[in-house]
Design an enzyme around this catalytic site. Structure first.
Site, short mmCIF file in Angstrom:
data_model
loop_
_atom_site.label_atom_id
_atom_site.label_comp_id
_atom_site.label_asym_id
_atom_site.label_seq_id
_atom_site.Cartn_x
_atom_site.Cartn_y
_atom_site.Cartn_z
N LYS A 42 47.17 27.96 29.94
CA LYS A 42 46.68 29.23 29.41
C LYS A 42 47.32 29.51 28.07
CE LYS A 42 46.19 31.27 34.00
NZ LYS A 42 46.83 32.16 34.97
N ARG A 91 42.90 36.80 45.91
CA ARG A 91 41.91 37.87 45.77
C ARG A 91 40.60 37.52 46.45
NH1 ARG A 91 42.64 37.85 39.45
NH2 ARG A 91 42.55 35.69 40.07
#
Ligand code: PNS
Length: 177
Positions: A42, A91
């Site tokens: 990232k 999630r």
């Protein structure tokens, strides 16, 4: 024996979803070490020290949680701290493959840690650091998603958006959390 757990991540930036997982972990374990890493996959908006600082402020009122800089391999950080439980928030199904791969890799690296998954609260299921950054870029209200310090930090990045400085927001967090 003290029960310890590690909550690792890149936290770019920390959200209320992270804070919830850390808080719930702190209710189960005697000591929780939140380890903030650079994730080479990232491009981070905030430098590591800033991310650490924001996590520290976000969890300042939880007595049995400490925040540390992560260096090298996660399993090594955990081993040095005498920790053999890693807690990750999940999630949705979309998180599963990535998390499954990391958990299996960490196990293959030494078999010293167990990765346990904690389901996010439904109200945080949609929340991610990348979404928050995207919303902040459009000056949307993110005060329900991240702590006040993070709202301010993102607003400051936004203030310098003219011209070249706009590149501060050209960062995609991928599937970051
Ligand atoms: O919040 P993120 O970016 O999903 O967290 C990923 C993180 C930091 C937990 C992962 O990149 C990691 O463990 N980094 C440390 C280096 C390492 O051990 N890599 C192999 C893990 S599979």
């Amino acid at each position: 024996m003290e029960r310890k757990a590690m909550c690792p991540g890149s936290f770019d930036p920390v959200t209320y979803g992270h804070v919830d997982i850390i808080t719930r972990t702190s209710a189960i374990f005697d000591e929780v070490v939140v380890t903030v890493f650079d994730n080479p996959n990232k491009e981070h908006l905030f430098p590591l020290d800033r991310r650490i600082d924001m996590v520290r402020r976000a969890i300042a009122d939880i007595p049995n949680v400490v925040v540390e800089r992560g260096e090298g391999l996660l399993v090594e950080c955990a081993r040095k701290r005498g920790i053999n439980v890693i807690i990750k928030g999940l999630r949705a199904i979309s998180d599963f493959e990535y998390e499954f791969q990391m958990a299996q890799t960490n196990r293959a690296l030494g078999n010293t840690v167990e990765t346990l998954f904690m389901m996010t609260r439904p109200e945080h299921a949609y929340l991610s650091s990348s979404l928050v950054k995207e919303l902040a870029r459009h000056e949307a209200d993110i005060s329900e998603m991240v702590p006040p310090e993070v709202v301010r930090a993102l607003a400051r990045r936004g203030d310098s958006r003219d011209g070249e400085a706009n590149s501060a927001f050209q960062i995609s967090g991928g599937d970051d959390r």
